[in-house]
Design an enzyme around this catalytic site. Structure first.
Site, PDB file in Angstrom:
ATOM      1  N   LYS A  95      43.048   4.402 -46.451  1.00 46.49           N
ATOM      2  CA  LYS A  95      43.574   3.748 -45.277  1.00 46.49           C
ATOM      3  C   LYS A  95      44.611   2.342 -45.821  1.00 46.49           C
ATOM      4  O   LYS A  95      45.591   2.148 -44.989  1.00 46.49           O
ATOM      5  CB  LYS A  95      42.748   3.232 -44.239  1.00 46.49           C
ATOM      6  CG  LYS A  95      42.164   1.895 -44.366  1.00 46.49           C
ATOM      7  CD  LYS A  95      41.384   1.780 -42.930  1.00 46.49           C
ATOM      8  CE  LYS A  95      40.786   0.426 -43.101  1.00 46.49           C
ATOM      9  NZ  LYS A  95      41.346  -1.063 -43.192  1.00 46.49           N
ATOM     10  N   ASN A  96      43.996   1.779 -46.602  1.00 47.62           N
ATOM     11  CA  ASN A  96      44.571   0.366 -47.227  1.00 47.62           C
ATOM     12  C   ASN A  96      45.982   0.937 -47.732  1.00 47.62           C
ATOM     13  O   ASN A  96      46.671  -0.193 -48.177  1.00 47.62           O
ATOM     14  CB  ASN A  96      43.601  -0.405 -47.798  1.00 47.62           C
ATOM     15  CG  ASN A  96      42.773  -1.009 -46.683  1.00 47.62           C
ATOM     16  OD1 ASN A  96      42.648  -0.743 -45.680  1.00 47.62           O
ATOM     17  ND2 ASN A  96      41.590  -1.517 -47.413  1.00 47.62           N
ATOM     18  N   VAL A 130      35.147 -13.178 -51.173  1.00 48.32           N
ATOM     19  CA  VAL A 130      36.561 -13.102 -50.437  1.00 48.32           C
ATOM     20  C   VAL A 130      36.452 -13.134 -48.949  1.00 48.32           C
ATOM     21  O   VAL A 130      37.420 -13.962 -48.461  1.00 48.32           O
ATOM     22  CB  VAL A 130      36.994 -11.495 -50.741  1.00 48.32           C
ATOM     23  CG1 VAL A 130      38.354 -11.180 -50.024  1.00 48.32           C
ATOM     24  CG2 VAL A 130      36.653 -11.193 -52.193  1.00 48.32           C
ATOM     25  N   ASP A 171      34.714  -4.609 -50.251  1.00 45.55           N
ATOM     26  CA  ASP A 171      34.671  -3.712 -49.314  1.00 45.55           C
ATOM     27  C   ASP A 171      33.287  -2.793 -49.941  1.00 45.55           C
ATOM     28  O   ASP A 171      32.869  -1.798 -49.561  1.00 45.55           O
ATOM     29  CB  ASP A 171      35.914  -2.797 -49.230  1.00 45.55           C
ATOM     30  CG  ASP A 171      36.778  -3.368 -48.614  1.00 45.55           C
ATOM     31  OD1 ASP A 171      36.826  -3.563 -47.172  1.00 45.55           O
ATOM     32  OD2 ASP A 171      37.779  -4.173 -49.463  1.00 45.55           O
ATOM     33  N   ARG A 205      45.622  -4.491 -38.887  1.00 46.98           N
ATOM     34  CA  ARG A 205      46.101  -5.446 -39.560  1.00 46.98           C
ATOM     35  C   ARG A 205      47.614  -5.281 -39.887  1.00 46.98           C
ATOM     36  O   ARG A 205      48.066  -6.106 -40.713  1.00 46.98           O
ATOM     37  CB  ARG A 205      45.409  -5.596 -41.052  1.00 46.98           C
ATOM     38  CG  ARG A 205      43.922  -5.880 -41.000  1.00 46.98           C
ATOM     39  CD  ARG A 205      43.526  -7.202 -40.710  1.00 46.98           C
ATOM     40  NE  ARG A 205      44.151  -8.083 -41.664  1.00 46.98           N
ATOM     41  CZ  ARG A 205      44.209  -9.652 -41.248  1.00 46.98           C
ATOM     42  NH1 ARG A 205      43.841  -9.839 -39.899  1.00 46.98           N
ATOM     43  NH2 ARG A 205      44.723 -10.634 -42.120  1.00 46.98           N
ATOM     44  N   ASP A 244      38.690  -6.050 -38.778  1.00 47.37           N
ATOM     45  CA  ASP A 244      37.303  -6.261 -38.911  1.00 47.37           C
ATOM     46  C   ASP A 244      37.025  -7.579 -38.708  1.00 47.37           C
ATOM     47  O   ASP A 244      37.833  -8.577 -39.232  1.00 47.37           O
ATOM     48  CB  ASP A 244      36.506  -5.584 -40.155  1.00 47.37           C
ATOM     49  CG  ASP A 244      36.727  -4.101 -40.068  1.00 47.37           C
ATOM     50  OD1 ASP A 244      36.725  -3.680 -39.194  1.00 47.37           O
ATOM     51  OD2 ASP A 244      36.806  -3.881 -41.217  1.00 47.37           O
TER      52      ASP A 244
HETATM   53  N1  EPU Z   1      43.813 -15.429 -46.062  1.00 48.75           N
HETATM   54  C1  EPU Z   1      44.231 -16.539 -45.641  1.00 48.75           C
HETATM   55  N2  EPU Z   1      45.495 -16.609 -45.086  1.00 48.75           N
HETATM   56  C2  EPU Z   1      46.530 -15.534 -45.128  1.00 48.75           C
HETATM   57  C3  EPU Z   1      46.163 -14.250 -45.646  1.00 48.75           C
HETATM   58  C4  EPU Z   1      44.553 -14.201 -46.082  1.00 48.75           C
HETATM   59  O1  EPU Z   1      43.715 -17.367 -45.812  1.00 48.75           O
HETATM   60  O2  EPU Z   1      47.621 -15.536 -44.602  1.00 48.75           O
HETATM   61  C5  EPU Z   1      42.540 -15.251 -46.951  1.00 48.75           C
HETATM   62  C6  EPU Z   1      41.617 -14.456 -46.005  1.00 48.75           C
HETATM   63  O3  EPU Z   1      41.247 -15.080 -44.987  1.00 48.75           O
HETATM   64  C7  EPU Z   1      40.616 -13.740 -47.107  1.00 48.75           C
HETATM   65  C8  EPU Z   1      41.635 -13.943 -48.322  1.00 48.75           C
HETATM   66  O4  EPU Z   1      42.770 -14.704 -48.074  1.00 48.75           O
HETATM   67  O5  EPU Z   1      39.655 -14.945 -47.297  1.00 48.75           O
HETATM   68  C9  EPU Z   1      41.595 -12.367 -48.743  1.00 48.75           C
HETATM   69  O6  EPU Z   1      42.307 -11.436 -47.621  1.00 48.75           O
HETATM   70  P1  EPU Z   1      43.429 -10.412 -47.924  1.00 48.75           P
HETATM   71  O7  EPU Z   1      44.956 -11.034 -47.401  1.00 48.75           O
HETATM   72  O8  EPU Z   1      43.480 -10.179 -49.452  1.00 48.75           O
HETATM   73  O9  EPU Z   1      42.681  -9.486 -47.039  1.00 48.75           O
HETATM   74  P2  EPU Z   1      43.708  -8.411 -46.061  1.00 48.75           P
HETATM   75  O10 EPU Z   1      44.870  -8.121 -46.569  1.00 48.75           O
HETATM   76  O11 EPU Z   1      43.573  -8.943 -44.804  1.00 48.75           O
HETATM   77  C10 EPU Z   1      42.885  -6.379 -47.223  1.00 48.75           C
HETATM   78  C11 EPU Z   1      42.086  -4.858 -46.814  1.00 48.75           C
HETATM   79  C12 EPU Z   1      40.628  -5.206 -46.580  1.00 48.75           C
HETATM   80  C13 EPU Z   1      40.216  -5.823 -47.953  1.00 48.75           C
HETATM   81  C14 EPU Z   1      41.034  -7.102 -48.327  1.00 48.75           C
HETATM   82  C15 EPU Z   1      40.442  -7.410 -49.806  1.00 48.75           C
HETATM   83  C16 EPU Z   1      43.828  -3.934 -45.384  1.00 48.75           C
HETATM   84  C17 EPU Z   1      44.453  -3.326 -44.247  1.00 48.75           C
HETATM   85  N3  EPU Z   1      42.909  -4.422 -45.450  1.00 48.75           N
HETATM   86  O12 EPU Z   1      42.629  -7.189 -46.006  1.00 48.75           O
HETATM   87  O13 EPU Z   1      40.106  -4.033 -46.224  1.00 48.75           O
HETATM   88  O14 EPU Z   1      38.773  -6.171 -47.737  1.00 48.75           O
HETATM   89  O15 EPU Z   1      42.462  -6.594 -48.476  1.00 48.75           O
HETATM   90  O16 EPU Z   1      40.698  -6.400 -50.711  1.00 48.75           O
HETATM   91  O17 EPU Z   1      44.422  -3.465 -46.553  1.00 48.75           O
HETATM   92  C18 EPU Z   1      38.622  -2.541 -45.205  1.00 48.75           C
HETATM   93  O18 EPU Z   1      39.272  -1.640 -45.342  1.00 48.75           O
HETATM   94  O19 EPU Z   1      37.551  -2.510 -44.239  1.00 48.75           O
HETATM   95  C19 EPU Z   1      39.076  -3.935 -45.176  1.00 48.75           C
HETATM   96  C20 EPU Z   1      38.564  -5.076 -44.610  1.00 48.75           C
END
Ligand code: EPU
Length: 438
Positions: A29-30, A333, A311, A99, A123
């Site tokens: 999905k990601n 994370v 994850d 997201r 989530d």
């Molecule tokens: N963060 C910030 N500011 C931002 C963006 C991120 O502080 O503008 C922080 C977040 O709060 C977190 C850290 O950076 O503490 C990492 O967040 P990241 O941006 O890497 O996560 P994401 O892109 O929102 C994706 C996946 C997640 C997965 C994470 C880490 C998608 C849609 N989601 O989230 O997947 O856990 O990367 O690998 O790609 C899931 O599939 O269940 C899921 C939650």
């Protein structure tokens, strides 16, 4: 197909012995959701193969369709038919659904010079701010306003920028990639995420004609181009789904053979299984795991790639509960990712959460009040319970615990799980689980 609202769907699970059999995993999905966004920037249609049938694809397709982009599904292939002048406003009805909206801001600015994207969802595993995305858009020259209902931005042609992420965020790296490919001139991104799904997106954009150089030390250099063309790609197998089913086999005393996820995507997870004394067999086509001699406790810290991914820790938690002794899990994370353990505690998992950091001073959550460290005592006797699934990954851990428990369980909120796993009821039933959906 319209995605089921989060919170809906109920499963009744009757433990039915060891889970055994094959699961073929599709793309993640990601990855797929970001590929759909990339494809809308092309001059011609793109096709993505090996797409999973998950709720997040439905939500993302609905978002793109609301902008005037065509999304056509044919089995496991999805074709995106772009439009040269999409709507600039993602309707607020998508507020909090997933997201993806924030990733649309850069592409919409590139295509039509303005964008409104509602608040992102996903989530409830931490604050999940979008400040890195907003700062990057500003660096590209956009005027960005963060409002109560979302993010509004406008710009003339975006200009390449030098951007350094304070933390290697997956989403912010993808935002920068999706924006820089059509911005004018060179963008240098430092502190980029290197997760396989990010690289997969970069490779797809390269096929579309983007100029992207992946450099050492988390640097990506992008030279903006005038137009992107359509492309086709086949997604790699989902490493989260693969790990989840391997754990389901081991926890229930069975053995699941996961087909379609390459070893290099699972290397760190497989190593944890080795450290726990599990037996793992890997071929070019499949990976299988079992624990005929029981499991040893272990200490694991989640991390960015190539570390143990965040994850993966939810199924791991159930695995740790079946190891003989005390294990430690340290999340680095997302500050609030361990909240789901309440559901596992209800099912007999003996786990305590601590804000005291069981990592070290380098941990981002060191000396904060975030409950990001867990001590798990095995072997816990699992029993059935009525559990409300809080999020997609936590949902799967409840399923594994229910499958290994000594009585029936009722899980509500299954739509969360269906947002990220490909037809999970079908897969679990095929492994021998007595699961009824209502
Ligand atoms: N963060 C910030 N500011 C931002 C963006 C991120 O502080 O503008 C922080 C977040 O709060 C977190 C850290 O950076 O503490 C990492 O967040 P990241 O941006 O890497 O996560 P994401 O892109 O929102 C994706 C996946 C997640 C997965 C994470 C880490 C998608 C849609 N989601 O989230 O997947 O856990 O990367 O690998 O790609 C899931 O599939 O269940 C899921 C939650």
């Amino acid at each position: 197909m319209e995605a089921a609202p989060p919170g809906s769907g109920t499963w009744r699970i009757q433990p039915s012995g060891p889970l055994r059999g094959d699961v073929r995993v599709r793309g993640s999905k990601n990855a797929i959701t970001k590929h759909l966004v990339a494809a809308m920037m092309a001059a011609r249609p793109s096709t993505i193969h090996n797409a999973p049938d998950v709720g997040d694809v439905d939500i993302t397709s609905e978002i793109l369709e609301s902008l005037g982009v065509g999304v056509e599904r044919d089995g496991s292939s999805i074709t995106v038919h772009p439009t040269a002048s999409p709507q600039a406003v993602v309707p607020v009805e998508f507020n909090g659904r997933n997201r993806i909206p924030i990733l649309l801001a850069g592409p919409l600015l590139n295509l039509v010079g303005e964008a409104f994207v509602p608040l992102v969802g996903g989530d409830r595993i931490g604050r999940r701010p979008v400040d890195f995305h907003v700062n990057a858009l500003t660096a590209f020259g956009a005027e960005v306003e963060v409002r109560n209902d979302g993010v509004a931005a406008k710009a003339g042609r975006l200009r390449g920028a030098r951007i350094e992420l304070p933390y290697p965020s997956v989403g912010a790296t993808e935002s920068v990639l999706l924006t820089a490919v059509l911005a004018e001139g060179k963008t240098v991104l430092k502190g980029a995420a290197t997760e396989p799904e990010v690289t997969e997106l970069a490779l797809f954009l390269q096929r579309m004609g983007a100029s992207i150089e992946l450099q050492p030390d988390r640097r990506i250099v992008i030279e903006g181009v005038e137009r992107l063309d359509g492309a086709s790609t086949t997604l790699e197998g989902d490493r989260i789904e693969a790990w989840s089913y391997l754990c389901a086999g081991v926890v229930t005393g069975g053995e699941v053979r996961v087909v379609g996820c390459r070893q290099d995507r699972l290397v760190t997870a497989i190593n944890v299984l080795h450290r726990m004394g599990a037996r793992v067999e890997v071929t070019d086509e499949w990976t299988t795991a079992s624990a005929p001699d029981g499991l040893r406790p272990v200490a694991v810290s989640t991390d960015t790639h190539p570390g143990f991914m965040t994850d993966w820790q939810t199924p791991l938690m159930v695995l740790l509960s079946q190891a003989d002794g005390m294990s430690v899990l340290h999340e680095t994370v997302f500050e609030n990712r361990l909240v789901y353990v309440l559901a596992l505690q209800q099912m007999g998992v003996e786990v305590e959460l601590f804000s005291a950091c069981l990592g070290g001073a380098a941990c981002r959550f060191h000396e904060t009040n975030n409950l990001h460290s867990a001590v798990v005592k095995g072997v816990s006797a699992l029993h059935g319970a009525d559990v409300d699934v809080p999020d997609v990954r936590a949902g799967f851990s409840s399923v594994i615990a229910a499958a290994a428990a000594d009585g029936p369980s009722t899980l509500t909120g299954i739509a969360h799980l269906e947002r990220g796993y490909h037809r999970p009821a079908e897969q679990l039933i095929s492994l021998g689980l007595d699961l009824r959906t209502t």
